[in-house]
Design an enzyme around this catalytic site. Structure first.
Site, PDB file in Angstrom:
ATOM      1  N   SER A   1      10.498  -5.331  -0.062  1.00  0.00           N
ATOM      2  CA  SER A   1       9.872  -5.792   1.177  1.00  0.00           C
ATOM      3  C   SER A   1       9.196  -7.130   0.880  1.00  0.00           C
ATOM      4  CB  SER A   1       8.852  -4.756   1.672  1.00  0.00           C
ATOM      5  OG  SER A   1       8.338  -5.112   2.928  1.00  0.00           O
TER       6      SER A   1
ATOM      7  N   CYS B   1       7.072 -12.273   4.194  1.00  0.00           N
ATOM      8  CA  CYS B   1       7.716 -12.605   5.465  1.00  0.00           C
ATOM      9  C   CYS B   1       7.355 -14.003   5.958  1.00  0.00           C
ATOM     10  CB  CYS B   1       7.341 -11.573   6.530  1.00  0.00           C
ATOM     11  SG  CYS B   1       5.567 -11.546   6.929  1.00  0.00           S
TER      12      CYS B   1
ATOM     13  N   ILE C   1       6.584 -11.294 -10.855  1.00  0.00           N
ATOM     14  CA  ILE C   1       7.921 -10.711 -10.989  1.00  0.00           C
ATOM     15  C   ILE C   1       8.982 -11.784 -11.221  1.00  0.00           C
ATOM     16  CG2 ILE C   1       7.379  -8.645  -9.658  1.00  0.00           C
ATOM     17  CD1 ILE C   1       8.705  -9.855  -7.282  1.00  0.00           C
ATOM     18  N   GLN C   2       8.615 -13.062 -11.027  1.00  0.00           N
ATOM     19  CA  GLN C   2       9.569 -14.125 -11.341  1.00  0.00           C
ATOM     20  C   GLN C   2       9.802 -14.238 -12.844  1.00  0.00           C
ATOM     21  OE1 GLN C   2       7.701 -16.935  -7.976  1.00  0.00           O
ATOM     22  NE2 GLN C   2       9.335 -17.945  -9.121  1.00  0.00           N
TER      23      GLN C   2
ATOM     24  N   SER D   1       2.189  -4.153   5.967  1.00  0.00           N
ATOM     25  CA  SER D   1       2.960  -2.970   5.614  1.00  0.00           C
ATOM     26  C   SER D   1       4.140  -2.782   6.563  1.00  0.00           C
ATOM     27  CB  SER D   1       2.046  -1.744   5.598  1.00  0.00           C
ATOM     28  OG  SER D   1       2.695  -0.654   4.971  1.00  0.00           O
TER      29      SER D   1
ATOM     30  N   ILE E   1       0.822  -1.220   0.000  1.00  0.00           N
ATOM     31  CA  ILE E   1       0.000   0.000   0.000  1.00  0.00           C
ATOM     32  C   ILE E   1       0.852   1.265   0.000  1.00  0.00           C
ATOM     33  CG2 ILE E   1      -2.008  -1.096   1.027  1.00  0.00           C
ATOM     34  CD1 ILE E   1      -1.183   0.008   3.730  1.00  0.00           C
ATOM     35  N   GLY E   2       2.159   1.105  -0.258  1.00  0.00           N
ATOM     36  CA  GLY E   2       2.997   2.287  -0.478  1.00  0.00           C
ATOM     37  C   GLY E   2       3.843   2.740   0.693  1.00  0.00           C
ATOM     38  N   GLY E   3       4.020   1.900   1.708  1.00  0.00           N
ATOM     39  CA  GLY E   3       4.816   2.290   2.864  1.00  0.00           C
ATOM     40  C   GLY E   3       6.235   2.701   2.510  1.00  0.00           C
TER      41      GLY E   3
END
Length: 384
Positions: free
Chosen positions: A84, A87, A65-66, A366, A22-24
């Site tokens: 980012s 996780c 993106i792979q 985020s 969301i643009g963090g």
């Protein structure tokens, strides 16, 4: 591998933002005051991309993106990559498969494109959960960066160290490709839990959550109270312990119009959940100097997903809150309040079609702008 794109002194840094959410990260660039232009953002989550586009007027690349090649990334002429990645492969609650987790593959593939690129980035920034620093993914990352002439400084930092009452420690890797260098080279190739490198100090004195109680208490006292981050600061009720008089600061009609669905009730915790999970809940008060990390499952579950706010407080001579949980008017923090604790700016908003649960999930994935902005400032700074 050839030289990266040379940045002229008066030109903005050309930045690629991977796993943009969301643009963090982009907000962190802005808060850091860095002369930068995000030439492309990448995220596979279409809901997150709706939010990103709503706030920045640019929709991130939503493909896998792979599938990107070194030539694809060269075409952006970017000097900095900010990442980012997911996780879940590294969380304590997960299976901890590290690089064996399918969700780690895209990040590893991006890293492997660096030595293949004709014009690799000069700057790299990576954010992830605590636990990443002990993973084989991190070992592979450091190996690739070292072979590609990068020097690194790594950190584990929490918003608490920046005065924000929010316990969210995270891992960060700052990397610069030679001949670029850090201002404080003494911290190169180290994992630090100190703010010293960010403020020009050369003594690695750790200030983190593993410190003795007196240091921990001192750090918490330097934090702002939770009430400074509340969306509706005047909605707390105080019960006089002697007279049972309830003094309620009312919320204005204008404020109520801003509450999603015009209903504050949706944020209050049902009594049956308090009965079942009360002993496992993390309860905070307006004057608290710490609240727990909000996960993407906040609002769906009450156990281990983030703190709850008490809105009806017993007031007596000692200021002790001794009423039962059912009497404390427990509620969830609103999405705007969670965004505030993530240090998102006031002009950040969700499009109306994003549901309440989706908002919490996106915020849980985020990052803390209060932490990332000074790290980016340090990363992009040139030695003097």
């Amino acid at each position: 591998m050839e030289e990266g794109f040379v940045k002229q002194e008066d030109e903005p840094w050309r930045v690629l933002e991977f796993y943009s959410g969301i643009g963090g990260m982009r907000y962190s660039l802005e808060k850091a005051g860095i002369n930068a232009k995000v030439v492309e953002a990448f995220d596979i989550n279409n809901i997150a991309n709706d939010v990103y586009e709503f706030n920045f007027g640019h929709r991130p690349y939503q493909g896998n993106i792979q599938s990107l090649t070194a030539a694809d990334l060269d075409s952006y002429r970017a000097q900095a990559w900010l990442l980012s990645p997911p996780c879940q492969p590294y969380t304590r609650q997960g299976l901890q498969k590290h690089s064996g987790d399918a969700r780690a593959l895209s990040f590893l593939q991006i890293l492997e494109l660096i030595p293949q690129a004709k014009h690799p980035p000069s700057i790299l920034f990576v954010e992830n959960v605590v636990g990443f620093e002990t993973s084989d993914t991190r070992l592979k990352m450091v190996e690739i960066l070292t072979k590609s002439d990068f020097v690194t400084q790594e950190f584990i930092l929490s918003p608490l160290q920046f005065g924000v009452p929010y316990s969210r420690p995270r891992y960060f890797c700052l990397a610069k490709r030679k001949p670029l260098s850090f201002q404080n080279k003494v911290f190169n190739q180290q994992i630090l839990s100190s703010l010293d490198p960010l403020f020009g100090h050369t003594d690695d004195s750790f200030v983190d959550e593993c410190q003795p109680a007196e240091n921990w208490d001192q750090m918490l006292q330097s934090c702002e109270p939770v009430e400074n981050f509340l969306e509706f600061k005047n909605s707390i009720s105080y019960v006089d312990g002697e007279t049972d008089f309830v003094a309620t600061s009312s919320v204005s009609t204008g404020d109520l119009d801003n509450i999603e669905g015009n209903m504050m009730d949706q944020y209050f915790v049902p009594s049956n959940l308090i009965e079942r999970w009360g002993s496992a809940m993390d309860i905070v008060y307006p004057d608290s100097k710490r609240c727990c990390c909000f996960t993407k499952s906040y609002y769906r579950y009450v156990k281990g997903t983030g703190s709850l706010l008490a809105t009806i407080l017993l007031r007596n001579g000692d200021g002790v809150k001794t009423s039962s949980l059912k009497e404390q008017g427990l509620r969830y923090f609103t999405p705007r309040e969670v965004a505030n604790l993530h240090s998102f700016p006031e002009d950040f908003h969700f499009p109306k079609h994003i549901s309440l649960r989706q908002r919490y999930a996106l915020l849980g994935n985020s990052l803390s702008i209060a932490v990332v902005a000074p790290l980016l400032r340090n990363l992009f700074a040139q030695p003097v």
